[in-house]
Design a protein around this motif. Structure first.
Motif, PDB file in Angstrom:
ATOM      1  N   ARG A 116      31.039  18.407  46.506  1.00 24.91           N
ATOM      2  CA  ARG A 116      32.221  18.648  47.284  1.00 24.91           C
ATOM      3  C   ARG A 116      33.399  17.493  46.975  1.00 24.91           C
ATOM      4  N   ARG A 117      32.686  16.448  46.347  1.00 26.83           N
ATOM      5  CA  ARG A 117      33.598  15.528  45.782  1.00 26.83           C
ATOM      6  C   ARG A 117      34.624  15.906  44.755  1.00 26.83           C
ATOM      7  N   GLU A 118      33.883  16.908  43.737  1.00 32.02           N
ATOM      8  CA  GLU A 118      34.508  17.600  42.654  1.00 32.02           C
ATOM      9  C   GLU A 118      35.756  18.678  43.423  1.00 32.02           C
ATOM     10  N   LEU A 119      35.339  19.302  44.537  1.00 30.00           N
ATOM     11  CA  LEU A 119      36.481  20.260  45.182  1.00 30.00           C
ATOM     12  C   LEU A 119      37.449  19.393  45.560  1.00 30.00           C
ATOM     13  N   ILE A 120      37.235  17.996  46.214  1.00 27.91           N
ATOM     14  CA  ILE A 120      38.448  17.336  46.793  1.00 27.91           C
ATOM     15  C   ILE A 120      39.363  17.103  45.498  1.00 27.91           C
ATOM     16  N   GLU A 121      38.627  16.722  44.277  1.00 32.63           N
ATOM     17  CA  GLU A 121      39.674  16.004  43.109  1.00 32.63           C
ATOM     18  C   GLU A 121      40.353  17.297  42.631  1.00 32.63           C
ATOM     19  N   VAL A 122      39.925  18.433  42.491  1.00 27.44           N
ATOM     20  CA  VAL A 122      40.706  19.731  42.303  1.00 27.44           C
ATOM     21  C   VAL A 122      41.875  19.857  43.227  1.00 27.44           C
ATOM     22  N   ALA A 123      41.665  19.788  44.481  1.00 20.05           N
ATOM     23  CA  ALA A 123      42.809  19.867  45.422  1.00 20.05           C
ATOM     24  C   ALA A 123      43.753  18.895  45.088  1.00 20.05           C
ATOM     25  N   ASP A 124      43.463  17.545  44.998  1.00 21.88           N
ATOM     26  CA  ASP A 124      44.224  16.344  44.714  1.00 21.88           C
ATOM     27  C   ASP A 124      44.897  16.471  43.393  1.00 21.88           C
ATOM     28  N   ALA A 125      44.263  17.273  42.418  1.00 16.71           N
ATOM     29  CA  ALA A 125      44.983  17.369  40.966  1.00 16.71           C
ATOM     30  C   ALA A 125      46.038  18.461  40.926  1.00 16.71           C
ATOM     31  N   MET A 126      45.805  19.580  41.827  1.00 17.54           N
ATOM     32  CA  MET A 126      46.546  20.842  41.872  1.00 17.54           C
ATOM     33  C   MET A 126      47.864  20.316  42.990  1.00 17.54           C
ATOM     34  N   ALA A 127      47.458  19.692  44.095  1.00 19.27           N
ATOM     35  CA  ALA A 127      48.487  19.441  45.053  1.00 19.27           C
ATOM     36  C   ALA A 127      49.054  20.741  45.383  1.00 19.27           C
ATOM     37  N   PRO A 128      48.177  21.671  45.890  1.00 20.91           N
ATOM     38  CA  PRO A 128      48.674  23.086  46.066  1.00 20.91           C
ATOM     39  C   PRO A 128      49.681  23.265  47.070  1.00 20.91           C
ATOM     40  N   GLU A 129      50.579  24.257  46.986  1.00 22.40           N
ATOM     41  CA  GLU A 129      51.156  24.879  48.193  1.00 22.40           C
ATOM     42  C   GLU A 129      50.475  25.156  49.286  1.00 22.40           C
ATOM     43  N   HIS A 130      49.276  25.928  49.023  1.00 19.64           N
ATOM     44  CA  HIS A 130      48.488  26.587  50.134  1.00 19.64           C
ATOM     45  C   HIS A 130      47.007  26.002  49.754  1.00 19.64           C
ATOM     46  N   LEU A 131      46.442  25.704  50.745  1.00 24.12           N
ATOM     47  CA  LEU A 131      44.955  25.274  50.631  1.00 24.12           C
ATOM     48  C   LEU A 131      44.054  25.806  51.677  1.00 24.12           C
ATOM     49  N   GLU A 132      43.134  26.577  51.189  1.00 23.61           N
ATOM     50  CA  GLU A 132      42.424  27.325  52.222  1.00 23.61           C
ATOM     51  C   GLU A 132      40.831  26.508  52.034  1.00 23.61           C
ATOM     52  N   ILE A 133      40.111  25.945  53.025  1.00 26.70           N
ATOM     53  CA  ILE A 133      39.036  25.493  53.017  1.00 26.70           C
ATOM     54  C   ILE A 133      38.061  26.363  53.703  1.00 26.70           C
ATOM     55  N   LEU A 134      37.078  26.775  52.819  1.00 28.24           N
ATOM     56  CA  LEU A 134      36.178  27.758  53.359  1.00 28.24           C
ATOM     57  C   LEU A 134      34.695  27.378  53.065  1.00 28.24           C
ATOM     58  N   GLU A 175      35.690  17.745  57.111  1.00 32.57           N
ATOM     59  CA  GLU A 175      35.273  16.630  56.368  1.00 32.57           C
ATOM     60  C   GLU A 175      35.995  16.581  55.095  1.00 32.57           C
ATOM     61  N   ILE A 176      36.514  17.722  54.509  1.00 32.15           N
ATOM     62  CA  ILE A 176      37.163  17.965  53.115  1.00 32.15           C
ATOM     63  C   ILE A 176      38.605  17.782  53.497  1.00 32.15           C
ATOM     64  N   ALA A 177      38.995  18.223  54.712  1.00 29.18           N
ATOM     65  CA  ALA A 177      40.595  18.440  54.888  1.00 29.18           C
ATOM     66  C   ALA A 177      41.177  16.859  55.262  1.00 29.18           C
ATOM     67  N   VAL A 178      40.348  15.979  55.727  1.00 27.83           N
ATOM     68  CA  VAL A 178      40.740  14.775  56.025  1.00 27.83           C
ATOM     69  C   VAL A 178      40.656  14.110  54.869  1.00 27.83           C
ATOM     70  N   ARG A 179      40.216  14.469  53.716  1.00 30.40           N
ATOM     71  CA  ARG A 179      39.888  13.454  52.478  1.00 30.40           C
ATOM     72  C   ARG A 179      40.851  14.000  51.461  1.00 30.40           C
ATOM     73  N   VAL A 180      41.516  15.340  51.583  1.00 28.12           N
ATOM     74  CA  VAL A 180      42.532  15.858  50.639  1.00 28.12           C
ATOM     75  C   VAL A 180      43.836  14.951  50.830  1.00 28.12           C
ATOM     76  N   ARG A 181      44.330  14.622  49.818  1.00 24.14           N
ATOM     77  CA  ARG A 181      45.346  13.571  49.939  1.00 24.14           C
ATOM     78  C   ARG A 181      46.779  14.119  49.649  1.00 24.14           C
ATOM     79  N   ALA A 182      46.731  15.592  49.076  1.00 20.80           N
ATOM     80  CA  ALA A 182      48.047  16.150  48.879  1.00 20.80           C
ATOM     81  C   ALA A 182      48.197  17.689  48.881  1.00 20.80           C
ATOM     82  N   ALA A 183      48.716  18.485  49.917  1.00 20.42           N
ATOM     83  CA  ALA A 183      48.746  19.789  49.838  1.00 20.42           C
ATOM     84  C   ALA A 183      49.646  20.184  50.754  1.00 20.42           C
TER      85      ALA A 183
END
Length: 455
Positions: free
Chosen positions: A325-343, A349-357
């Motif tokens: 899950r840590r790597e999932l969060i790192e991918v999200a922060d690296a991409m800082a995506p327009e849209h982020l779906e968390i499935l 637990e992941i949503a509150v740790r993602v810094r940019a979306a």
């Protein structure tokens, strides 16, 4: 046991080899976590050729007005305009159900943005002063609505909803001709004051500088192609803009707990927008990857815009294998995506740790497409990694905010001495004297006349 173990290893290797061959021939690239991070490092860019082309269009519109708008519209859109402004009339051929659906979406969009609009407020600072802010709406704004193969009336509703919640009076829409009935209907629902049949860089220039037919606006919002985006970049400063939008993006974070057909459908929904769209899946489940691949193939065969979606999957699509899950969060922060779906399991637990979306969609019942139309929050979002420093379009984008401050005599005299010392530390004697003169002069006036100065 030893012989059986060797047989199991052989079978396992054979399965992995077959799976690898299937993935290699897939529609979308499958990469490791580290390779995925490397590929996500690209950002929006503008070529010198594009800058020059757009600058020429802007200069022509500034000098020639409507004539230049009409000329470029004929050249690029193949439409001969008699007039730039679209005449007022009710939309035709719009079903009652479509109108009701649009109004339902509009109510949610307006409700959401009204709840979070900035408000004026003045408070005591507790030391003899008052501070706060005065919030006023912009007077006149322009919304660019993309045309082409899929005119985005929903973009009109999203931008106008935020502007209306802010209190903007004049809302102007520019869209490439011909203006579709759906866009007319959306404009009517949203109370748009003017519609102009113009697209591309010439539309942005006309909104910024004005022409014989177009009165200039104070801010331009809305997505567009690279010519529109570059034009917005060049007119910024003359007018405000919302953001520099690149191709649309979706990042799905998964752990194998959601159906593969759901993930594939969401990736395709993003891919059908544009050949340059970026549909990305990051997953910790190795078994999920071939299942999603199979679903992409199956669903793509039935998709009307399959050729566009297939190009997007092939050119910018990606599946990233993650180990935690840590790597999932790192991918999200690296991409800082327009849209982020968390499935995933426990998605918050992941949503509150993602810094940019730009926009986060949590759980199986919050698909990104719901956000495109009817959930309420804006779908005009930062792309190309710009979610690192800005968020979605909202009412504050259409408001002027002025800070205000007022002090009693005692509070001013106390703070002025501090200010004088700080000003001299910056070698700005004029600043220091401004405070000293006011402090001394107001004190003299007070003693000589008895007149109350300040509070």
């Amino acid at each position: 046991m030893e012989g059986r173990g060797e047989e199991d290893v052989s079978v396992s290797r054979g399965r992995r080899a077959r799976a690898a061959r299937r993935l290699e021939s897939s529609l979308i690239t499958v990469v490791s976590f580290n390779e995925g991070l490397r590929r996500l490092s690209g950002r929006i860019s503008f070529t010198e050729e594009l800058r020059a082309q757009v600058a020429e269009v802007i200069a022509a519109v500034r000098s020639e007005g409507d004539a230049a708008v009409k000329r470029y519209t004929r050249l690029w859109d193949g439409v001969v305009l008699r007039r730039v402004r679209v005449g007022a009339r009710s939309p035709r051929g719009i079903s009652k159900q479509f109108r009701e659906d649009m109004e339902a979406a509009w109510r949610r969009i307006l409700d959401y943005h009204s709840r979070f609009a900035a408000e004026s407020g003045i408070e005591s600072d507790g030391e003899g002063g008052r501070w706060g802010r005065i919030v006023r709406p912009l007077d006149r704004i322009g919304i660019y609505v993309p045309g082409g193969s899929a005119p985005l009336f929903s973009t009109l509703l999203m931008a106008a909803g935020a502007a209306r919640a802010a209190g903007v009076c004049d809302i102007v829409v520019a869209s490439p001709p011909p203006i579709g009935e759906e866009i007319r209907a959306a404009a009517e629902v949203a109370g748009v004051t003017e519609i102009y049949a113009m697209g591309g860089a010439q539309a942005i220039a006309a909104l910024a500088f004005g022409t014989e037919s177009v009165r200039p606006v104070e801010k331009i919002v809305g997505p567009g192609n690279r010519y529109v985006t570059e034009a917005k970049r060049q007119v910024f400063g003359v007018v405000g803009i919302d953001m520099l939008a690149g191709p649309t993006e979706l990042l799905v974070l998964s752990d194998g707990s959601s159906p593969a057909e759901v993930i594939a459908a969401d990736l395709l929904a993003q891919a059908e927008h544009d050949p340059a769209a970026a549909p990305v899946l990051a997953t910790t489940s190795s078994r999920e990857i071939p299942a999603v691949m199979d679903e992409l193939r199956r669903q793509l065969r039935k998709l009307p815009r399959s050729s566009i979606a297939e190009r997007a999957l092939g050119d910018r699509g990606m599946v990233i294998r993650c180990r935690s899950r840590r790597e999932l969060i790192e991918v999200a922060d690296a991409m800082a995506p327009e849209h982020l779906e968390i499935l995933t399991r426990n998605p918050w637990e992941i949503a509150v740790r993602v810094r940019a979306a730009g926009a986060i969609f949590i759980g199986e019942f919050a698909p990104e497409v719901l956000g495109d139309y009817v959930s309420g929050p804006n779908h005009i979002l930062p792309t190309s990694g710009t979610a690192r420093f800005r968020g979605p379009l909202d009412a504050s984008d259409f408001q002027r905010i002025s800070s205000v401050q007022e002090f009693t005599r005692a509070a001013f005299r106390r703070l002025a001495r501090v200010g004088e010392r700080l000003a001299r530390a910056e070698s700005l004697e004029g600043h220091a004297r401004s405070l000293r003169v006011r402090r001394e002069t107001l004190g003299k006036n007070r003693r000589k006349t008895g007149r109350r100065v300040g509070r």
